[in-house]
Design an enzyme around this catalytic site. Sequence first.
Site: not given
Ligand code: NAP
Length: 455
Positions: A228, A262
């Site tokens: 997602e 999102c």
């Molecule tokens: P993010 O940086 O990707 O973080 C999300 C999760 O992934 C966190 O637990 C993060 O841990 C972990 N993570 C990050 N990089 C990783 C890697 N290389 N390997 C494994 N785990 C990793 O996203 P965010 O900035 O927190 O959230 C915003 C994004 O999420 C936006 O793009 C938003 O649109 C999307 N989102 C999508 C949905 C949907 O349902 N489609 C819903 C909500 C949000 P750490 O915090 O420790 O880095």
Amino acid sequence: MPYISKNPATMEVLKEFPELIETELQQKLNLSASVFERWKMVSVAERTVLMKKLAEYLRQNKKELGTLATVEMGKPITAAMAEVEKCALTCDFYAENAERFLTSESVSTDATESYVAFEPLGTILAVMPWNFPYWQVFRFAAPTIMAGNVGLLKHASNVPQCALAIERAFVEAGFPNGVFQTLLINSSTVASVIKSSVVKAVTLTGSENAGRSVASIAGQQIKKTVLELGGSDPFIVLADADIQLAAKTAKIARLQNAGQSCIAAKRFILVESVAQEFIQAMTAEFKQTIVGDPMDEKTEVGPMANEQGLQEIVRQVEESVKLGAKIETGGHQIDRPGYFYEPTILSNVNSIMPVYQEEVFGPVAAVIIVKDDQEAIKAVNDTPFGLGASLWTKDLVKAKQLATLIESGSVFINGLVKSDPRLPFGGLKNSGYGRELSSFGIREFINIKTVWIKK
Ligand code: NAP
């Protein structure tokens, strides 16, 4: 790196939590594997009783849980408590419907009897973001655990208190120890957890980069993933739309959660005959928005969750303005402690600007004006994302036809895009794959087993 809980409204560090050391992580993985052997044998009826208790626990503790989300990631307290209630509703939904979703389906074939059974896979790892620190987790956990799986959560590193509170909620509701566990680990440790033989599948909600990384590691291990990811949802206003209602809805669709959703409406695609009227109405709505202390019940928009997100918005707006975007309202960081940004509308937006090309994860609306419905659909699909779309018109026959042309996981006609436990949720293109919620969500992490019997 430790997990740091920091209030984005005051920039005060609240607490720090050490990362799990290797032996602690291994113990949790072992517990997960052993509890699965018992949990999968527990009847759906017994799981239902516990899931109902979990819903009750969430409702009883919504103030405390909501407050944790507010102080860790800045969501207004009323929205935080509503989020906890939505989680409770989803626990109830799966408690009431899981039996039906999981009942074996009989199929007539050349066998004496043949049927399809739905069986759990085992330990499912969930990597989750901070923006809806409870909702993102529960919409994974409620169906997955009702299906007989067990869960491991790697939550975002800025919401450790929420992450631990979720684990506590399962224990308090009476679930066996280990059915749901939080792992305080860095994202760099996720690969080794995916590779562990205990973990059978992974779901990730987050950015494209994280999705690509997790899915490729899981792919190497031939383990299923659900992704997602981000979105750049269009909010399309056609010539015959109810402009005032659309503008009122646009405010919530764009500004909820300080724009960090999102499925927030991000690109406002307006047919030119109604564009000025809509921009005026939406600008009035944005100007009236109450921005401030997220603990104040009157606050509609709190701070952004972290400095990095705020700086990204500052960059996207500044670069777009340099390229010719016009600020209708807002356009700046707010001069006070904390990561506050003004509710902002940019018009004159075109396809070379960051606010057109990239996901805008903050309170900034990009307005794109088009000639007619056909041009509108072209602009709608001119994005790497495909999560949701909101379409405004009084002509419902036309709306349904246009809905078929929109490349997204959902289309909401005359309403804002939202998640609902009764409806599937997910995206296309770079917004990911797989579905959460409804009967589709509970079937993502099960073994669909064919049983064929001859007398
Ligand atoms: P993010 O940086 O990707 O973080 C999300 C999760 O992934 C966190 O637990 C993060 O841990 C972990 N993570 C990050 N990089 C990783 C890697 N290389 N390997 C494994 N785990 C990793 O996203 P965010 O900035 O927190 O959230 C915003 C994004 O999420 C936006 O793009 C938003 O649109 C999307 N989102 C999508 C949905 C949907 O349902 N489609 C819903 C909500 C949000 P750490 O915090 O420790 O880095």
